[in-house]
Structures are given as C-alpha cells and as structure tokens.
Write an enzyme that holds these catalytic residues in place. Structure first.
Site, PDB file in Angstrom:
ATOM      1  CE  LYS A  46      -2.658   0.664   3.646  1.00 11.26           C
ATOM      2  NZ  LYS A  46      -2.483   1.910   4.323  1.00 11.26           N
ATOM      3  CB  SER A  47       3.854   2.000   2.147  1.00 12.60           C
ATOM      4  OG  SER A  47       3.119   2.179   3.438  1.00 12.60           O
TER       5      SER A  47
ATOM      6  NE  ARG B  80       6.204   6.609   1.068  1.00 18.59           N
ATOM      7  CZ  ARG B  80       5.171   6.395   2.155  1.00 18.59           C
ATOM      8  NH1 ARG B  80       4.298   5.778   1.559  1.00 18.59           N
ATOM      9  NH2 ARG B  80       5.392   7.020   3.157  1.00 18.59           N
TER      10      ARG B  80
ATOM     11  CB  SER C 244       4.930   9.558  11.762  1.00 18.76           C
ATOM     12  OG  SER C 244       4.206   9.906  10.617  1.00 18.76           O
TER      13      SER C 244
ATOM     14  CD  GLN D 240       0.295   8.249   7.302  1.00 16.75           C
ATOM     15  OE1 GLN D 240      -0.367   8.835   8.235  1.00 16.75           O
ATOM     16  NE2 GLN D 240      -0.357   7.092   6.949  1.00 16.75           N
TER      17      GLN D 240
ATOM     18  CG  ASP E  31       0.501  -0.045   9.268  1.00 13.93           C
ATOM     19  OD1 ASP E  31       0.101   0.857  10.193  1.00 13.93           O
ATOM     20  OD2 ASP E  31       0.945   0.317   8.398  1.00 13.93           O
TER      21      ASP E  31
ATOM     22  NE  ARG F 275      -5.232  -0.124  13.398  1.00 16.11           N
ATOM     23  CZ  ARG F 275      -4.557   0.150  12.052  1.00 16.11           C
ATOM     24  NH1 ARG F 275      -3.155  -0.017  11.986  1.00 16.11           N
ATOM     25  NH2 ARG F 275      -5.171  -0.059  11.002  1.00 16.11           N
TER      26      ARG F 275
ATOM     27  NE  ARG G 176      -2.828  -1.871   8.661  1.00 16.34           N
ATOM     28  CZ  ARG G 176      -2.312  -2.026   7.270  1.00 16.34           C
ATOM     29  NH1 ARG G 176      -2.492  -3.247   6.762  1.00 16.34           N
ATOM     30  NH2 ARG G 176      -1.925  -0.998   6.508  1.00 16.34           N
TER      31      ARG G 176
HETATM   32  C1  S3P Z   1       2.424   4.674   6.293  1.00 13.58           C
HETATM   33  C2  S3P Z   1       2.726   5.221   7.441  1.00 13.58           C
HETATM   34  C3  S3P Z   1       2.250   4.652   8.929  1.00 13.58           C
HETATM   35  C4  S3P Z   1       1.321   3.429   8.656  1.00 13.58           C
HETATM   36  C5  S3P Z   1       0.501   3.741   7.607  1.00 13.58           C
HETATM   37  C6  S3P Z   1       0.933   3.878   6.243  1.00 13.58           C
HETATM   38  C7  S3P Z   1       2.961   5.388   5.121  1.00 13.58           C
HETATM   39  O1  S3P Z   1       1.630   5.633   9.433  1.00 13.58           O
HETATM   40  O2  S3P Z   1       0.385   3.263   9.772  1.00 13.58           O
HETATM   41  O3  S3P Z   1      -0.387   2.450   7.203  1.00 13.58           O
HETATM   42  O4  S3P Z   1       2.628   4.677   3.926  1.00 13.58           O
HETATM   43  O5  S3P Z   1       3.721   6.367   4.920  1.00 13.58           O
HETATM   44  P1  S3P Z   1       2.488   6.759  10.481  1.00 13.58           P
HETATM   45  O6  S3P Z   1       3.208   7.631   9.574  1.00 13.58           O
HETATM   46  O7  S3P Z   1       1.124   7.730  10.858  1.00 13.58           O
HETATM   47  O8  S3P Z   1       3.094   6.005  11.318  1.00 13.58           O
END
Ligand code: S3P
Length: 429
Positions: free
Chosen positions: A22-23, A27, A167, A169, A315, A346, A388
C-alpha cells in the site's frame, strides 16, 4: 454493514501471493505524477486507499491509465499539476491526506483535502505544524488540526525539523514539500520509520542524503519517470503469517513479499515468540528487498515489545495481539501510543475484542498486556470500521471455539480486497 462469520480451521496450507504494498503504491502514483515522462507500475494495489490517491491526481490533470496489469502515469514535472475543480476526497487514507498536504503546500494553486468520518477525526497538526514552519498556509477545523484542510499553495523555505514522533507520513509530507522549497530540508525522527519515500525519491533521481534516523532533500530538482514493480505488502502477509503460526498443522508459503527492514518488525517479534518463519530467495526489486516467506505452525510464548521495533511493526499490532492471545504466558506492548490514532484506537479496539473472546487484557496509555489462553471463545466482535482490526479478528476465528462473526467488514477493501477469498483458499477443514 456486512458481517462475516469465519469458522475454525484444521490447518492453513498452500501457496499464496498477497496484493501489492500500500505504501509503495501510493508513492509510485505521487512521484510518477510530478516526474518528467512516463512511469509504469506493476503490482499496484487496487484497494480503496490507493484508488483515492489515483483519483486525486487525475483531478489535478494527470493522465493515469490502468489496463488491469500495468498502471501508466504521464508525469508532468514538478510544476505540472493543475488546480483541482473540487475538494480532494482521500477516503479512509491517512497516507493520501498527509502526503498530499505536503505536496500541495508548495503548489501555485488552492486545494482542499478531506476524507471519511474516521479520517476527519485523525490528527493533522503533525503535518500542518512543520509545513507551516516552511511557510505553508493551511487552514482547517480546530486550528488546522483536523480535516478538511484548505491549502493555499505558496513558495516554501527549507527547514531542519526534529519530529517528535516516528512517522513515515510526517517525514514523507515534509520530503514532498521539500521538493518545492529553496535549499535543503532535513527531517529527523526519534527512530527510523518506513523508508519507502527515501528509496523511491532516490530511484526517481531526487537529490537526497540519508543519515542516522533522518533525511535531507534538496528542492527544485526535477524527477524522471521510472518502471516500478511493487512487492507484496508485508502488512497483508502478516495476517496469513499469524494464521499459519497459530493454527496447528499449518505450512504456508507466501511469495514475493516486501521485507524492507523498516517494515519487518513483526517478523522479528513473531520469531522472538517462537514462530517458525523463513525468508527464502531474498532479492531486490525496484530498490526494495523482497523474499518468499515460509511459515509453519509453532508453539508461541509471550514476549516484551517496546522501543525501536515498534515503528517497524506499527501496522501489525492487531495481528500481533492475536498471536499474543494464543501464546503461552504474557505479552507486553509499550511505546506504542501511535496505535491510538490509527484508523481507530487500535489499543482500545483490540482490548475490547480480545476480552470478548475470553482473553485477559490490560490497557495502558501506550500499549497493553495480553495473557494467552488455550482456546479463544467464539462470538461476535466489532471491526470499528478498521480494516486491520477486521482482518486480525478473522484470523483469530480460525482457532476459536465455534467461529467468530466480525461486523462491518467492508473496510477490508481499503487495503486487501481479496483477503477473504485468500483465507478461504488456504483454510482447510
Ligand atoms: C504509512 C505510514 C504509517 C502507517 C500507514 C502507512 C505510510 O503511518 O501506519 O499505514 O505509507 O507512510 P504513520 O506515519 O502515521 O505511522
């Protein structure tokens, strides 16, 4: 709301592949859109979250074709996006809204990002605050701490930022904004979160340096389209790893899984619990480590989880909680406060559901203590609209007494639309 009942299984056996990461899928669209030339993506995850990212970029004038196998993005360069005609709906996707906020801060147009009822409750200050330091103008509910966020794009300046949280993100939002800032922007985090952005920036030709728990990006450097192959998502694979570990007589091969060390914390944790997990055919694809994973059912014991491994397994905690519930002895989780601000809280969600299944759980502010039981009770549990949570409870059902009914399972499609089909394929008996 769809509920699904999962029956106990005799074993989990066979060979599967899980959908794309997914990540990395998010990107690939984002960098493809702002690169020069064409980017092709194989193995793209067609889940709800990634489709939200795709339609966001289509709404900003980017042509994206999908023939079911390859996604083709016609990049228009760093300054080729156009002002969206409407607000951008990020759905349930925290990655979409936070990374886009960074990318949009330095554009020469106005935009609004928002999402579903869950996303509109999640904290946005963590990206708005550093971006504001770069000169971004972002407004939103509760002093721009909650979406919808209105972003008035403008020139940005480079900063050095010490993030209070680990993080990806936050880091990635700043890295994307940094492409539009004058000079070099650095982000440092307490411990390293997933580094897919760093790897993909490099692949696309960005000017980037990494250092201990941090990264520096130089602004104004154009990117070039790439051919990307996305590996299987280790977060999706983890549900099947736990399923095979806890169900007696299991042996499962999961092919083509991304095993980036900033993502494989769950494998370390499950091995420490006694899990038999082998990595085979280790290789590198599109700058990411990949392997086939062989899992055999194992007698698990409780463990203590805290510190640097937490962001590398962030995750996977709902699935790890299920493994802990089936382990001998007690598992403690600490330093995991971030779990409270995911798609749902969670810690609270897993504590409530595991107790319904007869598992003793104590909650703390930043984690929980779970004492394993011999057999999980069956019954009805709640997903809280979190993919999840829904999938981890479906895995718990495999070793429950009489099966488990999981409520509100549509959310599974955000990250793993084929989850229930694959589970049916490997569950025997
Ligand atoms: C992700 C970063 C994580 C993760 C999310 C995907 C990403 O979040 O929990 O499912 O793709 O950068 P955080 O940056 O809030 O930890």
């Amino acid at each position: 709301m769809t509920s699904i009942t999962i029956n106990p299984a005799a074993s989990i056996t066979g060979e599967i592949s899980v959908p794309g990461d997914k990540s990395i899928s998010h990107r690939s669209i984002m960098l493809g859109a702002i690169a020069n030339g064409t980017t092709t993506v194989r193995g793209f995850l067609r889940g709800g979250d990634n489709m939200a990212t795709m339609s966001a970029f289509r709404g900003m004038g980017i042509q994206i074709a999908d023939d079911g196998e390859v996604v083709t993005i016609k990049g228009r360069g760093l300054h080729g996006l156009t002002e969206p005609l409407d607000f951008i709906d990020c759905g349930n996707s925290g990655t979409t809204i936070r990374l886009l906020t960074g990318l949009l801060a330095g554009q020469s147009f106005f935009s609004i990002v928002t999402g579903d009822q869950y996303l509109r409750k999640r904290p946005m200050k963590r990206v708005v605050e550093p971006l504001s330091r770069m000169g971004a103008l972002i407004q939103g509910r509760q002093s721009a701490s909650l979406a919808p966020l209105a972003i008035s794009g403008r020139p940005l300046n480079a900063i050095g930022y010490d993030s209070p949280i680990s993080s990806a993100q936050v880091k990635s939002a700043i890295m994307l904004a940094a492409l539009y800032a004058d000079g070099e922007t650095s982000v440092r985090e307490p411990s390293l979160s997933r580094d897919h952005s760093e790897r993909m920036f490099r692949l696309f030709g960005a000017s980037l340096k990494t250092f201990n728990n941090g990264v520096t990006v130089r602004g104004g450097v154009e990117l070039n389209g790439q051919e990307i192959t996305v590996p299987g998502d280790i977060s999706s694979a983890t549900f099947f790893i736990v399923a095979a570990l806890i169900t007696p007589g299991s042996e499962l091969l999961i092919r083509n899984v991304g095993v980036n060390p900033t993502r494989s914390g769950a494998i370390e944790i499950l091995r420490a619990m006694g899990g038999s997990i082998e990595m085979l055919e280790e290789r590198e694809i599109s700058g990411e480590p990949v392997a086939d994973i062989l899992v055999r059912s194992s007698r698990l014991t409780g463990t203590a989880i805290s510190g640097n491994v937490v962001p590398r397994a962030i995750d996977e905690f709902p699935a790890i909680c299920v493994a802990a519930a089936c382990a001998e002895g007690t598992t403690t989780i600490n330093d995991a406060r971030e779990l409270r601000v995911k798609e749902t809280d969670r810690i609270a969600a897993m504590a409530k559901n595991l107790r319904l299944l007869g598992v003793p759980v104590e909650e703390s502010d930043d984690g929980m203590t779970i004492t394993g039981v011999d057999v999980l009770a069956g019954g009805s549990v709640e997903s809280f609209g979190d993919h999840r949570i829904a999938m981890s409870l479906s895995v718990a059902a495999l070793v429950s007494k009489g099966g488990i009914t999981v409520s509100d399972t549509e959310c599974v499609a955000t990250s793993f639309p084929t989850f229930f089909q694959l589970l049916e394929q490997v569950a025997r008996g």
